[in-house]
Design a protein around this motif. Structure first.
Motif, PDB file in Angstrom:
ATOM      1  N   UNK A  39       0.861  -1.179   0.000  1.00  0.00           N
ATOM      2  CA  UNK A  39       0.000   0.000   0.000  1.00  0.00           C
ATOM      3  C   UNK A  39       0.901   1.233   0.000  1.00  0.00           C
ATOM      4  N   UNK A  40       0.331   2.426  -0.212  1.00  0.00           N
ATOM      5  CA  UNK A  40       1.154   3.640  -0.140  1.00  0.00           C
ATOM      6  C   UNK A  40       1.870   3.820   1.202  1.00  0.00           C
ATOM      7  N   UNK A  41       1.334   3.209   2.260  1.00  0.00           N
ATOM      8  CA  UNK A  41       1.974   3.316   3.575  1.00  0.00           C
ATOM      9  C   UNK A  41       2.962   2.182   3.840  1.00  0.00           C
ATOM     10  N   UNK A  42       3.139   1.288   2.855  1.00  0.00           N
ATOM     11  CA  UNK A  42       4.126   0.223   2.985  1.00  0.00           C
ATOM     12  C   UNK A  42       3.611  -1.100   3.503  1.00  0.00           C
ATOM     13  N   UNK A  43       2.333  -1.201   3.826  1.00  0.00           N
ATOM     14  CA  UNK A  43       1.760  -2.451   4.312  1.00  0.00           C
ATOM     15  C   UNK A  43       1.617  -3.430   3.160  1.00  0.00           C
ATOM     16  N   UNK A  44       1.985  -4.671   3.381  1.00  0.00           N
ATOM     17  CA  UNK A  44       1.828  -5.689   2.345  1.00  0.00           C
ATOM     18  C   UNK A  44       0.353  -6.026   2.171  1.00  0.00           C
ATOM     19  N   UNK A  45      -0.067  -6.208   0.914  1.00  0.00           N
ATOM     20  CA  UNK A  45      -1.465  -6.500   0.621  1.00  0.00           C
ATOM     21  C   UNK A  45      -1.576  -7.424  -0.579  1.00  0.00           C
TER      22      UNK A  45
END
Length: 108
Positions: A39-45
């Motif tokens: 995600x834009x915040x770096x969370x894997x998805x």
């Protein structure tokens, strides 16, 4: 506080399955693996699209895909520590390209 009914709540609290999704994959020697994004915040998805058109518009026409139900995609991503599924992401950044090393010569 009054409890909201599902018909009144535009974003229900309970997640509902998104239905069959077009899931981007990368081919390998033993089959396909679902691609995991950030995600834009770096969370894997994990990512799925509701149509091939949306997948191609975001990732390009050469992106391989498979059809998976949203619970199946969650089950595949879960052992990797991925708990988020993003449906129909709109924005992507191009893959990073190597930056050429600076020239070591001196200007006169």
């Amino acid at each position: 506080m009054a409890e909201l009914l599902r018909g009144e709540d535009p974003e229900p609290s309970d997640p509902f399955p998104a239905g069959p999704l077009y899931v981007p994959v990368r081919p390998g020697h033993r089959g396909c693996a679902a691609r995991i994004f950030r995600t834009p915040l770096g969370t894997r998805t994990a990512v799925g699209f509701t149509s091939v058109f949306r997948l191609h518009a975001t990732l390009g026409p050469d992106q391989p895909w498979i059809r998976l139900a949203e619970p199946a995609l969650r089950a595949l991503a879960g052992p990797l520590g991925v708990t988020t599924v993003t449906v129909n992401p709109r924005f992507t950044a191009p893959a990073p390209r190597p930056v050429p090393a600076p020239a070591m010569g001196f200007a006169a």
